[in-house]
Design an enzyme around this catalytic site. Structure first.
Site, PDB file in Angstrom:
ATOM      1  N   HIS A 278       7.209  57.451 -16.349  1.00  0.00           N
ATOM      2  CA  HIS A 278       8.614  57.160 -16.631  1.00  0.00           C
ATOM      3  C   HIS A 278       9.127  56.083 -15.683  1.00  0.00           C
ATOM      4  O   HIS A 278       8.381  55.537 -14.865  1.00  0.00           O
ATOM      5  CB  HIS A 278       9.456  58.439 -16.620  1.00  0.00           C
ATOM      6  CG  HIS A 278       9.497  59.177 -15.304  1.00  0.00           C
ATOM      7  ND1 HIS A 278       9.988  58.632 -14.144  1.00  0.00           N
ATOM      8  CD2 HIS A 278       9.122  60.445 -14.989  1.00  0.00           C
ATOM      9  CE1 HIS A 278       9.925  59.514 -13.172  1.00  0.00           C
ATOM     10  NE2 HIS A 278       9.383  60.623 -13.657  1.00  0.00           N
TER      11      HIS A 278
ATOM     12  N   CYS B  10      13.251  76.156  -6.794  1.00  0.00           N
ATOM     13  CA  CYS B  10      12.826  75.002  -6.001  1.00  0.00           C
ATOM     14  C   CYS B  10      13.999  74.028  -5.910  1.00  0.00           C
ATOM     15  O   CYS B  10      14.626  73.729  -6.924  1.00  0.00           O
ATOM     16  CB  CYS B  10      11.635  74.332  -6.681  1.00  0.00           C
ATOM     17  SG  CYS B  10      11.357  72.651  -6.091  1.00  0.00           S
TER      18      CYS B  10
ATOM     19  N   LYS C 183      17.662  63.331  -9.525  1.00  0.00           N
ATOM     20  CA  LYS C 183      16.444  62.526  -9.534  1.00  0.00           C
ATOM     21  C   LYS C 183      15.948  62.412 -10.974  1.00  0.00           C
ATOM     22  O   LYS C 183      15.855  63.412 -11.686  1.00  0.00           O
ATOM     23  CB  LYS C 183      15.384  63.208  -8.675  1.00  0.00           C
ATOM     24  CG  LYS C 183      14.036  62.514  -8.717  1.00  0.00           C
ATOM     25  CD  LYS C 183      13.045  63.241  -7.826  1.00  0.00           C
ATOM     26  CE  LYS C 183      11.679  62.614  -7.882  1.00  0.00           C
ATOM     27  NZ  LYS C 183      10.623  63.499  -8.332  1.00  0.00           N
TER      28      LYS C 183
ATOM     29  N   CYS D 225       6.047  70.980  -7.559  1.00  0.00           N
ATOM     30  CA  CYS D 225       5.745  70.245  -6.321  1.00  0.00           C
ATOM     31  C   CYS D 225       4.291  70.433  -5.908  1.00  0.00           C
ATOM     32  O   CYS D 225       3.791  69.700  -5.072  1.00  0.00           O
ATOM     33  CB  CYS D 225       6.604  70.720  -5.156  1.00  0.00           C
ATOM     34  SG  CYS D 225       8.359  70.410  -5.302  1.00  0.00           S
TER      35      CYS D 225
ATOM     36  N   HIS E 140       8.216  56.321 -11.874  1.00  0.00           N
ATOM     37  CA  HIS E 140       6.845  55.937 -11.492  1.00  0.00           C
ATOM     38  C   HIS E 140       6.700  54.412 -11.512  1.00  0.00           C
ATOM     39  O   HIS E 140       6.096  53.814 -10.626  1.00  0.00           O
ATOM     40  CB  HIS E 140       5.812  56.530 -12.462  1.00  0.00           C
ATOM     41  CG  HIS E 140       5.905  58.018 -12.619  1.00  0.00           C
ATOM     42  ND1 HIS E 140       6.090  58.611 -13.835  1.00  0.00           N
ATOM     43  CD2 HIS E 140       5.851  59.021 -11.706  1.00  0.00           C
ATOM     44  CE1 HIS E 140       6.130  59.926 -13.675  1.00  0.00           C
ATOM     45  NE2 HIS E 140       5.989  60.201 -12.398  1.00  0.00           N
TER      46      HIS E 140
ATOM     47  N   LYS F 117      10.991  63.706 -16.019  1.00  0.00           N
ATOM     48  CA  LYS F 117      10.742  63.673 -17.454  1.00  0.00           C
ATOM     49  C   LYS F 117      11.760  64.522 -18.216  1.00  0.00           C
ATOM     50  O   LYS F 117      12.069  64.250 -19.360  1.00  0.00           O
ATOM     51  CB  LYS F 117       9.313  64.070 -17.769  1.00  0.00           C
ATOM     52  CG  LYS F 117       8.975  65.514 -17.500  1.00  0.00           C
ATOM     53  CD  LYS F 117       7.572  65.758 -18.026  1.00  0.00           C
ATOM     54  CE  LYS F 117       7.087  67.168 -18.001  1.00  0.00           C
ATOM     55  NZ  LYS F 117       7.586  68.130 -17.107  1.00  0.00           N
TER      56      LYS F 117
ATOM     57  N   CYS G 201       6.022  76.347  -5.502  1.00  0.00           N
ATOM     58  CA  CYS G 201       6.544  75.601  -6.658  1.00  0.00           C
ATOM     59  C   CYS G 201       5.402  74.824  -7.290  1.00  0.00           C
ATOM     60  O   CYS G 201       4.793  73.975  -6.626  1.00  0.00           O
ATOM     61  CB  CYS G 201       7.663  74.649  -6.253  1.00  0.00           C
ATOM     62  SG  CYS G 201       8.114  73.541  -7.622  1.00  0.00           S
TER      63      CYS G 201
ATOM     64  N   HIS H  82      12.946  70.831  -8.212  1.00  0.00           N
ATOM     65  CA  HIS H  82      12.758  71.013  -9.658  1.00  0.00           C
ATOM     66  C   HIS H  82      13.781  71.939 -10.300  1.00  0.00           C
ATOM     67  O   HIS H  82      13.866  72.009 -11.519  1.00  0.00           O
ATOM     68  CB  HIS H  82      11.336  71.513  -9.942  1.00  0.00           C
ATOM     69  CG  HIS H  82      10.291  70.475  -9.675  1.00  0.00           C
ATOM     70  ND1 HIS H  82       9.706  70.305  -8.440  1.00  0.00           N
ATOM     71  CD2 HIS H  82       9.782  69.509 -10.474  1.00  0.00           C
ATOM     72  CE1 HIS H  82       8.849  69.294  -8.501  1.00  0.00           C
ATOM     73  NE2 HIS H  82       8.873  68.794  -9.716  1.00  0.00           N
TER      74      HIS H  82
HETATM   75  N1  MSP Z   1       0.535  63.253  -7.390  1.00  0.00           N
HETATM   76  C1  MSP Z   1       1.551  63.209  -6.395  1.00  0.00           C
HETATM   77  C2  MSP Z   1       1.297  62.068  -5.443  1.00  0.00           C
HETATM   78  C3  MSP Z   1      -0.018  62.100  -4.731  1.00  0.00           C
HETATM   79  S1  MSP Z   1      -0.239  60.742  -3.687  1.00  0.00           S
HETATM   80  C4  MSP Z   1      -1.593  61.099  -2.806  1.00  0.00           C
HETATM   81  C5  MSP Z   1       2.917  63.038  -7.060  1.00  0.00           C
HETATM   82  N2  MSP Z   1       2.914  62.512  -8.275  1.00  0.00           N
HETATM   83  S2  MSP Z   1       4.213  62.284  -9.194  1.00  0.00           S
HETATM   84  O1  MSP Z   1       3.703  61.747 -10.418  1.00  0.00           O
HETATM   85  O2  MSP Z   1       4.975  63.476  -9.291  1.00  0.00           O
HETATM   86  O3  MSP Z   1       5.149  61.262  -8.508  1.00  0.00           O
HETATM   87  C6  MSP Z   1       4.733  60.289  -7.625  1.00  0.00           C
HETATM   88  C7  MSP Z   1       5.781  59.296  -7.266  1.00  0.00           C
HETATM   89  O4  MSP Z   1       6.478  58.779  -8.409  1.00  0.00           O
HETATM   90  C8  MSP Z   1       6.977  59.677  -6.425  1.00  0.00           C
HETATM   91  O5  MSP Z   1       6.802  59.978  -5.143  1.00  0.00           O
HETATM   92  C9  MSP Z   1       7.688  58.370  -6.529  1.00  0.00           C
HETATM   93  O6  MSP Z   1       6.977  57.393  -5.845  1.00  0.00           O
HETATM   94  C10 MSP Z   1       7.631  58.154  -7.998  1.00  0.00           C
HETATM   95  N3  MSP Z   1       8.797  58.744  -8.610  1.00  0.00           N
HETATM   96  C11 MSP Z   1       8.840  59.803  -9.464  1.00  0.00           C
HETATM   97  N4  MSP Z   1      10.133  59.985  -9.867  1.00  0.00           N
HETATM   98  C12 MSP Z   1      10.917  59.070  -9.283  1.00  0.00           C
HETATM   99  C13 MSP Z   1      12.255  58.703  -9.395  1.00  0.00           C
HETATM  100  N5  MSP Z   1      13.124  59.333 -10.163  1.00  0.00           N
HETATM  101  N6  MSP Z   1      12.664  57.624  -8.688  1.00  0.00           N
HETATM  102  C14 MSP Z   1      11.804  56.883  -7.918  1.00  0.00           C
HETATM  103  N7  MSP Z   1      10.543  57.199  -7.795  1.00  0.00           N
HETATM  104  C15 MSP Z   1      10.087  58.349  -8.375  1.00  0.00           C
HETATM  105  O7  MSP Z   1       3.919  63.341  -6.448  1.00  0.00           O
END
Ligand code: MSP
Length: 539
Positions: free
Chosen positions: A31, A163, A314, A143, A34, A317, A140, A166
Site C-alpha cells: 500500500h 494492541c 496510521k 506486530c 510501503h 490495509k 500481537c 493494530h
Molecule cells: N516485516 C516487517 C519488517 C521487517 S524488517 C527486517 C514489517 N513489515 S510491514 O510490511 O508491516 O511494514 C514495514 C514498513 O512499511 C514499515 O515500517 C514502514 O516502513 C512501512 N509502512 C507501513 N505502513 C506505513 C504507513 N502508513 N506510513 C509509512 N510507512 C509505513 O514491519
C-alpha cells in the site's frame, strides 16, 4: 564461521553505499505506506549513484511467521504458495512500476537466507548468547511481538486488551522458548549511541530509543514451538526462529554474509537502514545487540520515517479508503507520485495524503513552474534559432546570478538529500532554483528582445535562451534521482543525450559547472512533461 575467519590476505574491494528498506510482510498487497519508504530509499540511492558512487539498494519480503501462515490458511494454500504468488503478482510488479532501481530482492524463504540464518543463530547458541527458558505474555500477531501489559489499550470486555498499533485483541501466549541475552547489551548499546550520535535519526527517534534502553532491557524470546512456518533452530528442530530475528538478518544474508566474504566486506556495514518509526526498536536495539553478540560491525545509521496517515490513524490495509499506489499513478503519473510524498511531508514526521493537495502541487510546481519552463524554452529555441542552441556571447550580471544560484541549489540539495535525508528540503532547493529561472525569463522578456533585429539584440536573445537551457540541463541532472522519466525527456529535448552522453553519467560534482551544454545542441519540443490533469476520477 565466516565472519570470524582471518581474511587479511583478501584484498578489500571498494565499499558501496548500501541502503536497505524493511522487508515487507507478504500477507497482503503493498500500500501507499510501503511505497513511501521504498521510494525514499530509491531516491537516496539514485542520488548517490548520480554522485558517481558505488551503490547497493536492497529491498525484499518477510515471509515467515504466524501472520503469513494464517493468511495462507485462510486462503486455502500453503504459505510458500501464498508468498510466491504475492511476491510475483503484487510486490515485484509495483516496484517495477514505480521505477524502483533495487539491486537485489531478498525473500526470507530463499535458501541463501535460511542457511545463513541457521549458522548465525547456531553461532550465538555456541557462544552462550542463547538459553532455554519459559515466557508468557500478551502477543500481537499483527506486530509479531510480545507486548508489555502497560502499553495495551482496554478492549470490549474486562479481559480483552488491544494492541495500541493494530487496535485488535492481543493473545495470551505461554511457551517454553529459547531466549537471547538482550538484557546484557543495554549498557553496551547506550555506550554505542553516545559514541555515535548520528546512529539513529531523527532526534525524536533517537530520544525514544535512549529512553527505552535506559529503562533496562529484558531478554528476548527468539523461538516458537506452536507452529512450524519458520527457520528451524539447528540444535532443536521442534522450534522455529522468531520471525523478527529471522527477518533482521536479511540485511547481512543478502550482502553475502557467510557465503561471499568479498562481497560482504564491500557492502557491510550498511550505510542506512530505512525503517518506519513503528519498527525502530527492532532495528536500533535488537539488531545491533545481535550483531554485537556475533562480533559483526553495526550499521552506520538507522533512519526512521513517519507514518502516512488517514483520518488521524496510521495508514494500513484496513483503513486505506481504497486508494492503492496505482490509483494515484494512473491519474498523476509515476514521476509525480515519487515527487509528491517526499516533497509534501518532511521526512521523519507523520503526514496526511490529500487528493486536493496532490492536485495543487502537481499543477503549480510540476506543470506550471517546471513543465512550462521546459516547454517554453524549447519552443523559443525552435522559433528563434531553428532548434539549434545558440552560444551565450552576452553573458552579464543577470546570467551570472543564475549560474551562482545553481551552485547554491546544488550544494544544498546534495547535503539535504544525500546526507541528511531531508528530501523535502533538497527538492525545495531545486524547485526554488526553477522559480528563479522563471523569474529571470520574466525579467529578461526574450519574446520582446526577439523583436529587436539588431546584432546586439540577437546576442542578448541568444544569451538569455542559452542561460535558460543550461539551467534546464542542470535541473534534469538534479531531478533525475527523483523523477527519472521526466528528467530523461527533458535531457532528450535539450539534445543533451547527443552532446553530453547519458544522463546517468552526469555527476552531481560537475552539475553546477556553468556552460556544459554545448552551443549547437539540437533542442526539440518533446512530450509535455506534466500534462494537464483529467478530472478527479469518481470512486
Ligand atoms: N516485516 C516487517 C519488517 C521487517 S524488517 C527486517 C514489517 N513489515 S510491514 O510490511 O508491516 O511494514 C514495514 C514498513 O512499511 C514499515 O515500517 C514502514 O516502513 C512501512 N509502512 C507501513 N505502513 C506505513 C504507513 N502508513 N506510513 C509509512 N510507512 C509505513 O514491519
Amino acid at each position: 564461521m565466516a565472519a570470524t575467519e582471518d581474511h587479511s590476505t583478501t584484498e578489500r574491494p571498494d565499499s558501496a553505499y548500501y541502503v536497505t528498506t524493511p522487508i515487507y510482510y507478504v500477507n497482503d498487497r503493498p500500500h501507499l505506506g510501503h511505497a513511501y519508504t521504498t521510494v525514499a530509499g530509491d531516491v537516496l540511492t539514485r542520488w548517490h549513484r548520480q554522485r558517481g558512487e558505488r551503490v547497493w539498494y536492497l529491498t525484499g519480503t518477510d515471509e515467515h511467521g504466524q501472520k503469513i501462515l494464517r493468511t495462507a490458511e485462510a486462503n486455502g494454500v500453503t504459505p510458500q504458495e501464498w508468498c510466491d504468488r504475492l511476491v510475483e503478482e503484487a510486490w515485484k510488479p509495483l516496484w517495477q512500476h514505480l521505477n524502483i532501481a533495487n539491486d537485489d530482492f531478498i525473500r526470507t524463504t530463499q535458501e541463501r537466507h535460511t542457511d545463513r540464518v541457521q549458522e548465525f543463530v547456531q553461532d550465538l547458541f555456541d557462544k552462550g548468547e542463547i538459553y532455554k527458558g519459559g515466557y508468557s505474555g500478551p502477543y500481537c500477531v499483527g506486530c509479531e511481538e510480545y507486548k508489555l501489559p502497560g502499553e495495551l489499550l482496554p478492549g470490549a470486555s474486562e479481559d480483552e486488551k488491544l494492541c495500541p498499533i493494530h487496535k485488535r485483541p492481543v493473545e495470551w501466549l505461554e511457551e517454553e522458548n529459547y531466549f537471547f541475552r538482550l538484557s546484557a547489551y543495554g549498557p553496551k548499546l547506550l555506550e554505542f549511541y553516545a559514541e555515535n550520535p548520528d546512529f539513529i535519526a531523527p532526534a525524536s527517534a533517537r530520544n525514544e530509543v535512549l529512553r527505552f534502553v535506559e529503562q533496562g532491557l529484558q531478554d528476548l524470546s527468539i523461538s516458537r514451538s506452536t507452529f512450524n512456518w519458520g527457520v528451524p533452530l539447528p540444535w532443536d528442530e521442534k522450534h522455529v526462529l522468531y520471525v523478527w530475528v529471522d527477518a533482521l538478518q536479511n540485511y547481512i544474508t543478502a550482502a553475502g554474509y557467510g557465503a561471499d566474504q568479498a562481497r560482504f566486506e564491500q557492502l557491510w556495514p550498511a550505510s542506512v537502514h530505512l525503517v518506519g518509526k513503528d519498527i525502530l526498536r527492532f532495528h536500533a536495539v535488537i539488531w545491533p545487540a545481535m550483531l554485537m553478540a556475533a562480533g559483526l560491525p553495526l550499521p552506520k545509521r538507522v533512519v526512521a520515517n513517519g507514518w502516512l496517515m488517514v483520518g488521524g490513524e496510521k495508514m494500513s490495509k484496513s483503513n486505506l479508503t481504497g486508494i492503492a499506489p496505482t490509483d494515484l499513478t494512473s491519474h498523476f503519473g509515476v514521476d509525480a507520485y515519487r515527487y509528491y510524498f517526499l516533497r509534501a511531508i518532511p521526512f521523519g514526521t507523520d503526514g496526511s495524503f490529500s487528493w486536493e493537495d496532490f492536485t495543487a502541487r502537481y499543477t503549480s510546481e510540476l506543470a506550471n513552474d517546471f513543465g512550462n519552463l521546459a516547454s517554453r524554452v524549447a519552443a523559443m529555441v525552435g522559433k528563434y534559432f531553428e532548434g539549434s542552441l545558440p552560444a551565450a556571447t552576452a553573458h552579464g550580471e543577470a546570467e551570472q546570478a543564475v549560474a551562482d544560484a545553481l551552485v547554491k541549489a546544488t550544494g544544498l540539495a546534495d547535503r539535504k538529500i544525500g546526507e541528511e535525508l531531508d528530501f523535502a528540503g533538497g527538492i525545495a532547493a531545486v524547485f526554488d532554483f526553477i522559480k528563479l529561472v522563471n523569474g529571470y525569463l520574466t525579467e529578461q522578456e526574450p519574446w520582446k528582445v526577439a523583436k529587436d533585429g539588431s546584432e546586439e539584440g540577437q546576442a542578448r536573445l541568444a544569451s538569455i535562451l542559452y542561460t535558460a537551457a543550461e539551467a534546464l540541463r542542470a535541473t534534469a541532472v538534479l531531478l533525475n534521482p527523483l523523477m527519472p522519466v521526466a528528467a530523461q525527456k527533458l535531457w532528450d529535448s535539450l539534445g543533451a543525450q547527443e552532446s553530453l552522453g547519458a544522463l546517468e553519467a552526469q555527476t552531481i560534482a560537475t552539475v553546477a559547472d556553468w556552460g556544459r551544454l554545448p552551443a549547437g545542441s539540437t533542442v526539440t519540443k518533446g512530450d509535455i512533461l506534466f500534462p494537464r490533469l483529467e478530472e478527479k476520477p469518481t470512486a
